[in-house]
Design an enzyme around this catalytic site. Structure first.
Site, short mmCIF file in Angstrom:
data_model
loop_
_atom_site.label_atom_id
_atom_site.label_comp_id
_atom_site.label_asym_id
_atom_site.label_seq_id
_atom_site.Cartn_x
_atom_site.Cartn_y
_atom_site.Cartn_z
N TYR A 83 -11.13 -2.92 0.50
CA TYR A 83 -11.76 -2.74 1.71
C TYR A 83 -13.20 -2.22 1.44
O TYR A 83 -14.54 -2.58 1.89
CB TYR A 83 -11.11 -1.94 2.75
CG TYR A 83 -10.14 -2.72 3.41
CD1 TYR A 83 -10.54 -3.56 4.68
CD2 TYR A 83 -8.82 -2.69 3.01
CE1 TYR A 83 -9.37 -4.41 5.06
CE2 TYR A 83 -7.68 -3.57 3.34
CZ TYR A 83 -8.12 -4.45 4.53
OH TYR A 83 -6.99 -4.86 5.11
N GLU A 105 0.93 -1.18 -0.10
CA GLU A 105 0.01 -0.06 0.09
C GLU A 105 0.80 1.18 0.02
O GLU A 105 0.82 1.99 1.04
CB GLU A 105 -0.99 -0.07 1.19
CG GLU A 105 -1.84 -1.29 1.24
CD GLU A 105 -3.04 -1.16 2.47
OE1 GLU A 105 -2.69 -0.29 3.16
OE2 GLU A 105 -3.84 -1.86 2.40
O1 IFM Z 1 -4.39 -3.02 9.11
C1 IFM Z 1 -4.40 -2.29 7.80
C2 IFM Z 1 -3.17 -3.20 7.16
O2 IFM Z 1 -2.12 -2.88 7.80
C3 IFM Z 1 -3.21 -2.63 5.70
N1 IFM Z 1 -4.05 -2.37 4.83
C4 IFM Z 1 -5.50 -2.17 5.70
C5 IFM Z 1 -5.62 -2.71 7.26
C6 IFM Z 1 -6.90 -2.23 7.81
O3 IFM Z 1 -6.83 -0.94 7.85
#
Ligand code: IFM
Length: 446
Positions: free
Chosen positions: A296, A168
């Site tokens: 998400y 990310e």
């Molecule tokens: O917990 C995080 C993860 O570290 C990276 N992606 C999103 C998740 C939820 O916020």
């Protein structure tokens, strides 16, 4: 609605995911250096509940039982990350053998249990000493990252069949240097765009280095992507969605798959755009073997701001539950780019779970997973080459600026005694991945 493992291709991988700082704890052990998250957590007001990752899930000590737990779920793979400051406490120079030893034990422990290791090199815990020299705003960090990648790949080699460079990069640049919610907590768009560029450069340089060291392993990157929908058909709303898509998604996808930044966003950023040197795009667009997608939710964009559809449900993070967005996203990237096989490297939801009589009935999370696994299957049916799905997260953990106040795990963690308790969602997932021919009923129906 029934989902079966047999709805997916035979070699489709199901796994669970975590990251180093969120679960390991032991921040001062065996020669680990400070990371920017250690520093950030010490700054008053940065973390909602005032906590940090010093203990977290104590996975650094409890890893054998955690691997047993993962094995008991019946999944094929475990996605984890390596903490750079355990490997090079100063981010460059001397290598800490004890750090390498830890990840070697972890990888061998997975292989002994029939779990495929999916390794991520950078899930945000940058060595603090590199931050002291500018962090990702400093171009040199990209080259330090490639050196670190070399060290890890040389030790773990082909035992790890899948290496992701970054997790990310939107978060480790924009959220961290522009919005200021994540370490190092700056609010400077120009710095953030430089950081994003150097992260992508570091990704490319690391891929180049690792190609020769682990020729049999798959190399790739993990992006958090969020489909952007217009709030209405009005021209202004459509333009807002296009802009959101450009800053969030295309700004990262285009340098990787087209070797350029999207022209509309480049123009919109004006003088804040990063310095791009000759050869940078050749690095960022190095061929890769997989794309990891973390999904998400979506955004709904209006000319005057984002909209929150009132008919939708929302998670404890305040994120809209929108499984169709995952199918749309996968179909869209498959159409707009020449992408290698895609893995859903993260997908999941936080809900305020309650431990009652030794059980956690997380029905909303079960529904969330069920709908998103189905959405993944829908994309496969529509011709997208999706090779795997990883649930976020194996267990409750340190949720960054939210501390321990948000629970994403399929496994409940009692932070008082470090007990792990399977939630209903873990049992549901276990059933999905292990019962080849059976449709999956909700735990409540069992
Ligand atoms: O917990 C995080 C993860 O570290 C990276 N992606 C999103 C998740 C939820 O916020």
């Amino acid at each position: 609605m029934t989902i079966k493992r047999t709805d997916f291709p035979d070699n489709f991988i199901f796994g669970v995911a975590t990251s180093s700082y969120q679960i390991e704890g032991a921040t001062n052990e065996d020669g680990r250096g400070d990371s920017i998250w250690d520093t950030f957590c010490r700054e008053p007001g940065r973390i909602q509940d005032g906590t940090g990752g010093d203990v977290a899930c104590d996975h650094y000590h409890l890893w054998p039982q955690d691997l047993d737990l993962i094995q008991s779920l019946g999944v094929d793979a475990y996605r984890f990350s390596v903490a750079w400051p355990r490997i090079q406490p100063d981010g460059k120079g001397p290598v800490n053998q004890k750090g390498l030893d830890f990840y070697e034990r972890l990888v061998d422990g997975m292989l002994e249990r029939g779990l495929q290791p999916y390794l991520t090199l950078y899930h945000w815990d940058l060595p603090q000493t590199l931050q002291d020299e500018g962090g990702w705003v400093n171009r040199e960090t990209a080259y330090r990252f490639a050196e670190y990648a070399r060290v890890v790949a040389e030790r773990l080699g082909g035992r790890v069949r899948s290496y992701a460079t970054l997790n990310e990069p939107w978060c480790s640049s924009i959220l961290s240097y522009q919005i200021g919610e994540h370490a190092p907590g700056l609010q400077d768009r120009r710095a953030a765009l430089a950081a994003a560029h150097h992260l992508l450069l570091g990704h490319g340089e690391a891929v180049k280095v690792m190609r020769d060291i682990v020729p049999g392993s798959s190399l790739g990157i993990v992006l958090n992507l969020q489909p952007a929908y217009p709030a209405s058909d009005r021209e202004e709303d459509v333009a807002a969605a296009r802009f959101a898509d450009g800053t969030f998604n295309r700004w990262f996808l285009d340098p990787i798959f087209r070797g350029e930044y999207p022209a509309d966003i480049w123009d919109a950023y004006g003088e804040d755009v990063p310095t791009v040197q000759d050869g940078d795009f050749a690095a960022t667009s190095q061929p890769i073997d997989f794309l990891g997608v973390n999904y998400y939710s979506r955004s709904v964009n209006g000319a005057t701001g984002n909209v929150r559809p009132s008919e939708s449900s929302y998670t404890h993070m305040g994120w809209e539950v929108y499984p169709q967005g995952l199918t749309d996203l996968l179909v869209r990237i498959n159409h707009d780019y020449t992408v290698p096989p895609v893995y859903i490297t993260e997908n999941g939801a936080a809900y305020p779970d309650e431990l009652e009589g030794g059980r956690v009935h997380d029905a909303q999370r079960v529904e969330y997973f069920k709908a998103h696994v189905q959405a993944t299957s829908d994309a496969v049916q529509q011709g997208v080459n999706v090779a795997g799905y990883f649930a976020w997260s194996l267990m409750d953990n340190f949720e960054w600026a939210f501390g321990y106040s948000r629970r994403f795990g399929m496994v409940y963690v009692d932070y008082g005694n470090q007990q792990r308790i399977l939630k209903d969602s873990a049992k549901w997932y276990q059933t999905l991945v292990t019962r080849q021919d059976a449709g999956v009923a909700l735990p409540a129906d069992d």
